[in-house]
Design an enzyme around this catalytic site. Structure first.
Site, PDB file in Angstrom:
ATOM      1  N   TYR A  15      64.534   0.262  82.007  1.00 45.24           N
ATOM      2  CA  TYR A  15      64.036   1.640  81.951  1.00 45.24           C
ATOM      3  C   TYR A  15      62.522   1.629  81.787  1.00 45.24           C
ATOM      4  O   TYR A  15      61.916   0.635  81.405  1.00 45.24           O
ATOM      5  CB  TYR A  15      64.701   2.444  80.815  1.00 45.24           C
ATOM      6  N   CYS A  16      61.918   2.766  82.104  1.00 46.79           N
ATOM      7  CA  CYS A  16      60.484   2.987  81.883  1.00 46.79           C
ATOM      8  C   CYS A  16      60.361   4.409  81.335  1.00 46.79           C
ATOM      9  O   CYS A  16      61.258   4.898  80.663  1.00 46.79           O
ATOM     10  CB  CYS A  16      59.683   2.774  83.164  1.00 46.79           C
ATOM     11  N   ARG A  17      59.298   5.093  81.629  1.00 46.16           N
ATOM     12  CA  ARG A  17      59.144   6.472  81.145  1.00 46.16           C
ATOM     13  C   ARG A  17      59.936   7.449  82.012  1.00 46.16           C
ATOM     14  O   ARG A  17      60.716   8.236  81.521  1.00 46.16           O
ATOM     15  CB  ARG A  17      57.664   6.858  81.122  1.00 46.16           C
TER      16      ARG A  17
END
Length: 133
Positions: A85-87
């Site tokens: 995941y990231c932002r």
């Protein structure tokens, strides 16, 4: 007339096929998946500063722009697959491509960090820092 058609069909058969990616994992399913024997490596590909401001418990931080040079760390985790995941999902898309090209089975948390926070999911903070949640 048949020769161009046969050539086109043959070319289509010889072109590399695009493998369908596996569906994203909902934030609600992460805790259950992480508790299984075949739990993935949970990979946060945001910047170290973003990670320090709060992350999914148990996540490892390797920024997306450093991932290709740090694949040995992913391999060393000995996990059967990677949950990334990231932002917002853009950097996770990039990371997913790098990981898949290197032969890792990889999926993303649907909606990434923005959805995780919006749903009020647990946030791990570095020691001495309190979450606003």
């Amino acid at each position: 007339m048949l020769l161009p058609l046969a050539a086109a069909l043959l070319a289509g058969l010889l072109l590399p096929t695009v493998q369908a990616s596996r569906p994203d994992v909902s934030p609600a399913a992460v805790a259950e998946i992480r508790a299984r024997a075949d739990a993935p490596l949970l990979l946060d590909v945001r910047s170290p500063e973003e990670f320090a401001a709060g992350h999914v418990a148990g996540a490892v931080n390797i920024p997306h722009d450093r991932l290709a040079s740090r694949l040995q760390e992913v391999q060393a985790s000995d996990r059967p697959w990677v949950l990334v995941y990231c932002r917002s999902g853009k950097r996770a898309d990039s990371a997913e491509s790098v990981l898949a090209e290197a032969g890792f089975e990889v999926r993303q948390i649907n909606g990434s960090w923005l959805r995780w926070e919006a749903e009020g999911r647990p946030v791990e903070m570095p020691r001495g820092v309190e979450s606003a949640q």
